[in-house]
Scaffold this active site. Structure first.
Site, PDB file in Angstrom:
ATOM      1  N   ASN A  13       1.666  -3.056   4.154  1.00  0.00           N
ATOM      2  CA  ASN A  13       0.662  -3.903   3.499  1.00  0.00           C
ATOM      3  C   ASN A  13      -0.300  -4.388   4.574  1.00  0.00           C
ATOM      4  O   ASN A  13      -0.149  -4.064   5.755  1.00  0.00           O
ATOM      5  CB  ASN A  13       1.334  -5.086   2.780  1.00  0.00           C
ATOM      6  CG  ASN A  13       0.374  -5.778   1.817  1.00  0.00           C
ATOM      7  OD1 ASN A  13      -0.341  -5.135   1.050  1.00  0.00           O
ATOM      8  ND2 ASN A  13       0.304  -7.094   1.908  1.00  0.00           N
ATOM      9  N   ASP A  37       0.829  -1.210   0.000  1.00  0.00           N
ATOM     10  CA  ASP A  37       0.000   0.000   0.000  1.00  0.00           C
ATOM     11  C   ASP A  37       0.860   1.255   0.000  1.00  0.00           C
ATOM     12  O   ASP A  37       0.422   2.309  -0.440  1.00  0.00           O
ATOM     13  CB  ASP A  37      -0.928  -0.020   1.214  1.00  0.00           C
ATOM     14  CG  ASP A  37      -2.008  -1.075   1.034  1.00  0.00           C
ATOM     15  OD1 ASP A  37      -3.063  -0.740   0.478  1.00  0.00           O
ATOM     16  OD2 ASP A  37      -1.751  -2.245   1.376  1.00  0.00           O
TER      17      ASP A  37
HETATM   18  O1  MRU Z   1      -7.639  -2.791   3.310  1.00  0.00           O
HETATM   19  P1  MRU Z   1      -7.408  -3.190   1.899  1.00  0.00           P
HETATM   20  O2  MRU Z   1      -8.227  -4.368   1.463  1.00  0.00           O
HETATM   21  O3  MRU Z   1      -7.511  -2.036   0.930  1.00  0.00           O
HETATM   22  O4  MRU Z   1      -5.863  -3.672   1.880  1.00  0.00           O
HETATM   23  C1  MRU Z   1      -5.342  -4.102   0.676  1.00  0.00           C
HETATM   24  C2  MRU Z   1      -3.968  -4.612   0.812  1.00  0.00           C
HETATM   25  O5  MRU Z   1      -3.314  -4.555   1.828  1.00  0.00           O
HETATM   26  C3  MRU Z   1      -3.351  -5.141  -0.436  1.00  0.00           C
HETATM   27  O6  MRU Z   1      -2.464  -6.170  -0.154  1.00  0.00           O
HETATM   28  C4  MRU Z   1      -2.613  -3.991  -1.092  1.00  0.00           C
HETATM   29  O7  MRU Z   1      -3.466  -2.921  -1.281  1.00  0.00           O
HETATM   30  C5  MRU Z   1      -1.993  -4.446  -2.308  1.00  0.00           C
HETATM   31  S1  MRU Z   1      -3.092  -4.538  -3.576  1.00  0.00           S
HETATM   32  C6  MRU Z   1      -2.444  -3.343  -4.472  1.00  0.00           C
END
Ligand code: MRU
Length: 358
Positions: free
Chosen positions: A248, A238
């Site tokens: 992440n 992220d």
């Molecule tokens: O809370 P989320 O579902 O948005 O978290 C998503 C993640 O942590 C993914 O592993 C991350 O965004 C990578 S996908 C580009």
């Protein structure tokens, strides 16, 4: 491509249609976003999620704001600021809004058409990066397959597939590409409490593509690694700092620790747009989202009566704490898979490969 992607697309009236990820895998439905406010809410309530798709919806969200205000006035600025603040950790949100604003400020003529074209251009570019990440990661799987001459066992955490990054994902892109190459593989899918992005979204995606997979409780990966049942780990990101620390989904850091202790290669896949070069020490300076306790206290699932229901899984009186992300320090990471190649998670290497962006 060109406004039509697997997780989201523009309809004939120029509205943004998104797959509603809160009801998957039990219900396949969409939501139509007509305004910037609706785009902001869809990100905040996780109708859409995953750093890449958050950025994609943000770019289209700016276009929707222009369609509402026609000019870049104070009302427009307030809309896009609220959009930018929808969630704090995934840097693609701020990246996409700032890039759209850079391209719109000073533009003349039909601003609505210009905004739509720029949002599509940004998304096409991100989709191409996902393809390249898939190719580079599949090469790593192919090496293991040729060396071991058996099914390659891959572990992944959360969902970093095409629901999270258009149009092939990041961590799942190597898996789709390796399958396309005919490589025999199997995926351990962390359920990824508390919102179960692995059990709900990754398993759904892999099932749709006919990829052999097994859902595991988040605490199972270490045991599998100890017993040689994990050949390689792919996760998404992220926000990645200048020295290669990776934010992440919560639980990623624990997987990296177990991988390090068991000599299992741990790769993080993401497009360059997920770098935050302004942050060096990621553990210290990456903003980590906290969300509602109820995401921990309740589970959502399909009741035998056919309805999607929420059930309390804790004592009514007990409090809960819900961090959405954690940060894996660079020294636990085998490599960073980006569209520019696989780069060591080190300050000097990152500054060398991405010097044009610093
Ligand atoms: O809370 P989320 O579902 O948005 O978290 C998503 C993640 O942590 C993914 O592993 C991350 O965004 C990578 S996908 C580009």
């Amino acid at each position: 491509m060109n406004g039509t992607y697997k997780a989201l697309w523009l309809n004939v009236t120029g509205d943004l249609v998104v797959i509603d990820q809160t009801v998957l895998p039990h219900v396949e439905s969409t939501k139509i976003l007509k305004t910037c406010e609706e785009a902001t809410l869809a990100i905040a309530d996780m109708t859409v999620r995953g750093a890449g798709v958050i950025g994609s919806v943000a770019a289209f969200g700016v276009y929707l704001a222009v369609r509402q205000t026609k000019v870049l006035n104070g009302e427009f600025e307030a809309k896009v600021q609220a959009l930018k603040d929808a969630r704090p950790t995934a840097v693609n949100l701020q990246w996409a809004v700032d890039l759209m604003l850079d391209r719109l400020r000073g533009a003349s003529g039909d601003l609505v058409t210009k905004a739509k074209e720029e949002a599509i251009a940004i998304n096409n570019d991100e989709a191409n990066k996902s393809l390249e990440i898939g190719r580079l990661g599949a090469d790593l799987i192919e090496v293991i397959s040729k060396r071991e001459k058996r099914t390659v066992n891959i572990l992944t955490h959360c969902n970093a597939g095409w629901l999270a990054v258009i149009d092939m994902g990041t961590a799942l892109a190597p898996i789709y590409e390796a399958k396309r190459r005919g490589i025999d593989l199997h995926v351990w899918v962390d359920e990824t409490r508390p919102r179960n992005q692995g059990a709900n979204l990754t398993a759904w995606e892999l099932g749709k593509d006919g990829v052999d997979h097994t859902i595991i409780a988040d605490n199972t990966g270490g045991h599998l690694m100890q017993h040689g049942q994990v050949d390689i780990i792919f996760v998404g990101a992220d926000r990645v700092s200048r020295q290669g620390d990776v934010a992440n989904k919560i639980g990623t850091y624990l997987k990296a620790l177990a991988a390090h202790a068991n000599n299992v290669p741990f790769y993080v896949a993401f497009p360059t747009s997920t770098f935050d070069f302004n942050v060096v020490d990621g553990v210290k300076d990456i903003p980590i989202e906290t969300r509602s306790e109820d995401e921990v206290r309740y589970m959502i699932g399909l009741h035998e009566n056919g309805n999607i229901e929420k059930v309390l899984v804790t004592p009514k009186e007990s409090r809960a704490l819900n961090y959405g992300f954690d940060v894996t320090p660079n020294h636990y990471i085998t490599g960073l898979i980006t569209e520019r190649g696989i780069v060591g998670a080190e300050l000097s290497k990152i500054e060398e490969v991405f010097k044009d962006l610093l």
